[in-house]
Scaffold this motif. Structure first.
Motif, short mmCIF file in Angstrom:
data_model
loop_
_atom_site.label_atom_id
_atom_site.label_comp_id
_atom_site.label_asym_id
_atom_site.label_seq_id
_atom_site.Cartn_x
_atom_site.Cartn_y
_atom_site.Cartn_z
N UNK A 17 0.83 -1.21 0.00
CA UNK A 17 0.00 0.00 0.00
C UNK A 17 0.87 1.25 0.00
N UNK A 18 1.95 1.23 0.74
CA UNK A 18 2.87 2.37 0.75
C UNK A 18 3.45 2.61 -0.64
N UNK A 19 3.80 1.53 -1.32
CA UNK A 19 4.35 1.65 -2.67
C UNK A 19 3.31 2.20 -3.63
N UNK A 20 2.07 1.72 -3.51
CA UNK A 20 0.99 2.22 -4.35
C UNK A 20 0.75 3.70 -4.09
N UNK A 21 0.75 4.06 -2.83
CA UNK A 21 0.56 5.47 -2.45
C UNK A 21 1.62 6.35 -3.10
N UNK A 22 2.84 5.91 -3.02
CA UNK A 22 3.95 6.68 -3.57
C UNK A 22 3.85 6.78 -5.10
N UNK A 23 3.46 5.68 -5.73
CA UNK A 23 3.41 5.64 -7.20
C UNK A 23 2.22 6.41 -7.77
N UNK A 24 1.09 6.40 -7.05
CA UNK A 24 -0.13 6.98 -7.62
C UNK A 24 -0.54 8.31 -7.00
N UNK A 25 -0.04 8.59 -5.81
CA UNK A 25 -0.43 9.82 -5.13
C UNK A 25 -1.74 9.71 -4.37
N UNK A 26 -2.30 8.50 -4.30
CA UNK A 26 -3.53 8.32 -3.53
C UNK A 26 -3.18 8.25 -2.04
N UNK A 27 -4.20 8.26 -1.20
CA UNK A 27 -3.94 8.16 0.24
C UNK A 27 -3.60 6.71 0.61
N UNK A 28 -3.00 6.55 1.76
CA UNK A 28 -2.66 5.21 2.25
C UNK A 28 -3.93 4.39 2.43
N UNK A 29 -4.97 5.02 2.95
CA UNK A 29 -6.25 4.32 3.16
C UNK A 29 -6.84 3.83 1.84
N UNK A 30 -6.76 4.67 0.81
CA UNK A 30 -7.26 4.27 -0.50
C UNK A 30 -6.47 3.08 -1.04
N UNK A 31 -5.18 3.10 -0.84
CA UNK A 31 -4.34 1.99 -1.30
C UNK A 31 -4.69 0.70 -0.56
N UNK A 32 -4.92 0.78 0.74
CA UNK A 32 -5.30 -0.40 1.52
C UNK A 32 -6.64 -0.96 1.03
N UNK A 33 -7.59 -0.08 0.78
CA UNK A 33 -8.91 -0.51 0.30
C UNK A 33 -8.78 -1.20 -1.05
N UNK A 34 -7.97 -0.67 -1.94
CA UNK A 34 -7.78 -1.30 -3.25
C UNK A 34 -7.14 -2.67 -3.12
N UNK A 35 -6.16 -2.79 -2.25
CA UNK A 35 -5.52 -4.10 -2.04
C UNK A 35 -6.52 -5.11 -1.49
N UNK A 36 -7.38 -4.67 -0.59
CA UNK A 36 -8.40 -5.56 -0.05
C UNK A 36 -9.29 -6.08 -1.18
N UNK A 37 -9.69 -5.20 -2.08
CA UNK A 37 -10.55 -5.60 -3.20
C UNK A 37 -9.84 -6.58 -4.12
N UNK A 38 -8.56 -6.35 -4.36
CA UNK A 38 -7.78 -7.27 -5.19
C UNK A 38 -7.77 -8.67 -4.60
N UNK A 39 -7.80 -8.74 -3.27
CA UNK A 39 -7.75 -10.04 -2.59
C UNK A 39 -9.13 -10.58 -2.25
#
Length: 58
Positions: A17-39
Motif C-alpha cells: 500500500x505504501x508503494x501504491x501510495x507513492x506511485x499513484x499519489x492516492x492516500x494510504x487508506x485508498x491503497x489499503x482498500x484497493x488491495x483488499x478488493x484485489x484479494x
C-alpha cells in the motif's frame, strides 16, 4: 491440481500500500482498500478481520 492463492501477511500488504501510495499519489487508506478488493474483500477492515479470525490461537 487447483492452484491455491497465497495470502500475503498484513505487513506485506501494508508495504504494498505504501508503494501504491507513492506511485499513484492516492492516500494510504485508498491503497489499503484497493488491495483488499484485489484479494476478494469489500474493505480493508473485512480483510483484517478475516486474517485475525484465521490466525487465532486456540
Amino acid at each position: 491440481m487447483p492452484q491455491q492463492q497465497t495470502r500475503p501477511s498484513l505487513e506485506r500488504l501494508k508495504k504494498q500500500a505504501k508503494a501504491i501510495k507513492k506511485a499513484t499519489g492516492c492516500s494510504h487508506c485508498q491503497a489499503l482498500e484497493e488491495l483488499a478488493k484485489v484479494h476478494g474483500f469489500r474493505t480493508w477492515a473485512a480483510l483484517t478481520a478475516k486474517h485475525k479470525e484465521q490466525h487465532r490461537v486456540a
